[in-house]
Design an enzyme around this catalytic site. Structure first.
Site, PDB file in Angstrom:
ATOM      1  N   GLY A 182     -36.389 -10.572  44.582  1.00  0.00           N
ATOM      2  CA  GLY A 182     -37.494 -11.135  43.760  1.00  0.00           C
ATOM      3  C   GLY A 182     -36.695 -12.341  42.976  1.00  0.00           C
ATOM      4  N   ASP A 198     -35.521  -6.476  35.815  1.00  0.00           N
ATOM      5  CA  ASP A 198     -35.581  -5.153  35.761  1.00  0.00           C
ATOM      6  C   ASP A 198     -34.402  -4.510  34.880  1.00  0.00           C
ATOM      7  OD1 ASP A 198     -37.940  -5.275  36.938  1.00  0.00           O
ATOM      8  OD2 ASP A 198     -37.373  -4.288  38.817  1.00  0.00           O
ATOM      9  N   MET A 258     -43.216  -5.493  33.658  1.00  0.00           N
ATOM     10  CA  MET A 258     -42.571  -5.069  34.982  1.00  0.00           C
ATOM     11  C   MET A 258     -41.700  -3.952  34.889  1.00  0.00           C
ATOM     12  SD  MET A 258     -42.384  -8.312  37.693  1.00  0.00           S
ATOM     13  CE  MET A 258     -43.663  -9.169  38.463  1.00  0.00           C
ATOM     14  N   GLY A 259     -41.387  -3.428  35.865  1.00  0.00           N
ATOM     15  CA  GLY A 259     -40.489  -2.018  36.001  1.00  0.00           C
ATOM     16  C   GLY A 259     -41.061  -0.982  36.959  1.00  0.00           C
ATOM     17  N   ARG A 285     -58.289  -3.110  25.074  1.00  0.00           N
ATOM     18  CA  ARG A 285     -58.185  -4.159  26.145  1.00  0.00           C
ATOM     19  C   ARG A 285     -56.771  -4.166  26.600  1.00  0.00           C
ATOM     20  NH1 ARG A 285     -63.034  -4.531  24.669  1.00  0.00           N
ATOM     21  NH2 ARG A 285     -63.975  -6.321  24.049  1.00  0.00           N
ATOM     22  N   TYR A 298     -46.342 -11.921  37.127  1.00  0.00           N
ATOM     23  CA  TYR A 298     -45.262 -12.834  37.340  1.00  0.00           C
ATOM     24  C   TYR A 298     -44.755 -13.971  36.432  1.00  0.00           C
ATOM     25  CZ  TYR A 298     -45.688 -10.189  41.702  1.00  0.00           C
ATOM     26  OH  TYR A 298     -45.745  -9.493  42.687  1.00  0.00           O
ATOM     27  N   ILE A 299     -45.783 -13.857  35.243  1.00  0.00           N
ATOM     28  CA  ILE A 299     -45.175 -14.833  34.122  1.00  0.00           C
ATOM     29  C   ILE A 299     -44.020 -14.616  33.650  1.00  0.00           C
ATOM     30  CG2 ILE A 299     -45.678 -15.358  31.650  1.00  0.00           C
ATOM     31  CD1 ILE A 299     -47.780 -16.397  33.611  1.00  0.00           C
TER      32      ILE A 299
HETATM   33  O1  F6P Z   1     -37.717  -8.358  40.450  1.00  0.00           O
HETATM   34  C1  F6P Z   1     -38.176  -7.089  40.198  1.00  0.00           C
HETATM   35  C2  F6P Z   1     -39.829  -6.985  40.370  1.00  0.00           C
HETATM   36  O2  F6P Z   1     -39.965  -7.759  39.221  1.00  0.00           O
HETATM   37  C3  F6P Z   1     -40.257  -5.669  39.763  1.00  0.00           C
HETATM   38  O3  F6P Z   1     -40.312  -5.179  38.663  1.00  0.00           O
HETATM   39  C4  F6P Z   1     -41.466  -5.731  40.460  1.00  0.00           C
HETATM   40  O4  F6P Z   1     -42.157  -4.723  40.797  1.00  0.00           O
HETATM   41  C5  F6P Z   1     -41.117  -6.580  41.722  1.00  0.00           C
HETATM   42  O5  F6P Z   1     -40.196  -7.111  41.320  1.00  0.00           O
HETATM   43  C6  F6P Z   1     -42.540  -7.262  42.594  1.00  0.00           C
HETATM   44  O6  F6P Z   1     -41.880  -8.410  43.081  1.00  0.00           O
HETATM   45  P1  F6P Z   1     -42.760  -8.829  44.406  1.00  0.00           P
HETATM   46  O7  F6P Z   1     -44.047  -8.985  44.276  1.00  0.00           O
HETATM   47  O8  F6P Z   1     -42.101 -10.303  44.631  1.00  0.00           O
HETATM   48  O9  F6P Z   1     -42.117  -8.136  45.648  1.00  0.00           O
END
Ligand code: F6P
Length: 345
Positions: free
Chosen positions: A17, A140, A182-183, A262, A268-269
């Site tokens: 990513g 991450d 994310m994470g 809510r 992805y931001i």
């Molecule tokens: O870069 C790590 C990460 O952002 C994770 O936290 C996330 O779940 C994953 O990549 C998703 O990435 P993609 O949708 O590009 O596979």
């Protein structure tokens, strides 16, 4: 200007990513290699795909100007898994092809910028005899062997700013606001942005939570006349529903407490845009250090930051391991004393 390794030709690729700071690292590698060591630098397109298909171009010094502040990667990236077995259980010939192209191009070393999976691939390529240096990146912050990866600081900024912006709606409407960050495996981003953004309840993949503890905690805040609550959820928490983690937690709170709730899924931001100053500096230092290792003909390492010192660790040690948030992390212990809940007690 030092002229240690005149004639050396090195390759560079970015895999996995994208995240803020990759271009700063490419620039750090490229400028150090070209200007300090007179090396030639070849950039492969779209991660390992570029090495498999021999898609590359020379990176000249002028190609590295103006990219420091840009998000993403000028080389492109992919999640190509070169050591993965195909559907018939056969190991593909991709590593062999990569080795062949590496040799045909006369590379002295290959710099691989990526997260956990990529560092594992890098360690396997080193075992195949390639001179490899890994550079860790990911928002991450879960790459084993280093205290920090670039991308993380920028993502903490974005997530924190987003949480900050939820406070006004939460307060005006007296709502519980849930934000998912994310994470998948590691909760570093949820922990840091949750604490920095004044989160009340923070849920991490590493800390198993109880639905009862969550509802009791939010009800007790309401009983204590707290006008609103902020809930920060890592996407990878255990989630029996088919919805996103943030939606699951928001629905749970709505159903069990009746609180107006809510959810916001940041998505992805948090991976896009310009790197923070700290990430630019870290990525630059990682890139320059990677070339220092190559110039000393030290291979099979990942660049790392340990106790604020740029150093290196063996790729053998790193491959396949994750750096998770320890349950007794000092920030967690401190937060618990300030009535921040992690949903477990
Ligand atoms: O870069 C790590 C990460 O952002 C994770 O936290 C996330 O779940 C994953 O990549 C998703 O990435 P993609 O949708 O590009 O596979």
């Amino acid at each position: 200007m030092a002229t240690t390794k005149k004639g050396m030709r090195i390759g560079i690729l970015t895999a996995g990513g994208d995240c803020p700071g990759i271009n700063a690292a490419i620039r750090g590698v490229g400028k150090t290699a070209i200007l300090e060591h007179n090396m030639e630098v070849i950039g492969f397109s779209d991660g390992f795909t570029g090495l498999i298909n021999k898609e590359y171009h020379q990176l000249r010094e002028e190609d590295l100007s103006g990219i420091l502040t840009h998000g993403g990667t000028i080389l492109g990236t992919s999640r190509e898994k070169i050591f993965k077995k195909d559907s018939s259980g056969q190991k593909a010939d991709k590593p062999k092809l990569i080795k062949k192209h590496y040799e045909e191009l006369g590379l002295s070393a290959l710099v691989i910028i990526g997260g956990n999976g990529t560092q594992r691939t890098a360690s396997l390529l080193a075992k195949e005899g390639l001179n490899v240096i890994g550079i860790p990146k990911t928002i991450d912050n879960d790459v084993w062997g280093t205290d920090v990866t670039f991308g993380f600081d920028s993502a903490v900024w974005i997530a924190t700013e987003s949480i900050d912006r939820l406070h006004s709606t939460a307060n005006s409407h007296k709502r519980t606001m849930v934000i998912e960050v994310m994470g998948h495996h590691a909760g570093w981003l949820a922990l840091y942005s949750g604490i920095a953004g004044g989160g009340d309840l923070i849920l991490l993949p590493e800390i198993p939570f109880s639905e009862n503890v969550i509802t009791d905690y939010l009800e007790s805040r309401a009983a204590r006349k707290k006008p609103y609550s902020i809930v920060v959820v890592a996407e990878g928490i255990s989630n029996p529903s088919k919805e996103n983690a943030g939606r699951y937690i928001a629905n749970l709170i709505k159903k069990r407490t009746g609180q107006e709730t809510r959810e916001t899924i940041l998505g992805y931001i948090q991976r896009g845009g310009s790197p923070s100053p700290m990430d630019r500096i870290l990525a630059t230092r990682y890139g320059a250090y990677a070339v220092e290792l190559i110039s000393k003909e030290k291979f099979g390492f990942m660049v790392a930051s340990i106790a604020d010192k740029i150093t290196h660790v063996s790729l053998d040690e790193v491959g396949g391991k994750l750096r998770l948030v320890p349950e007794d992390h000092s920030l967690i212990r401190k937060a618990r004393k300030m009535d921040i809940s992690f949903g477990d007690k």
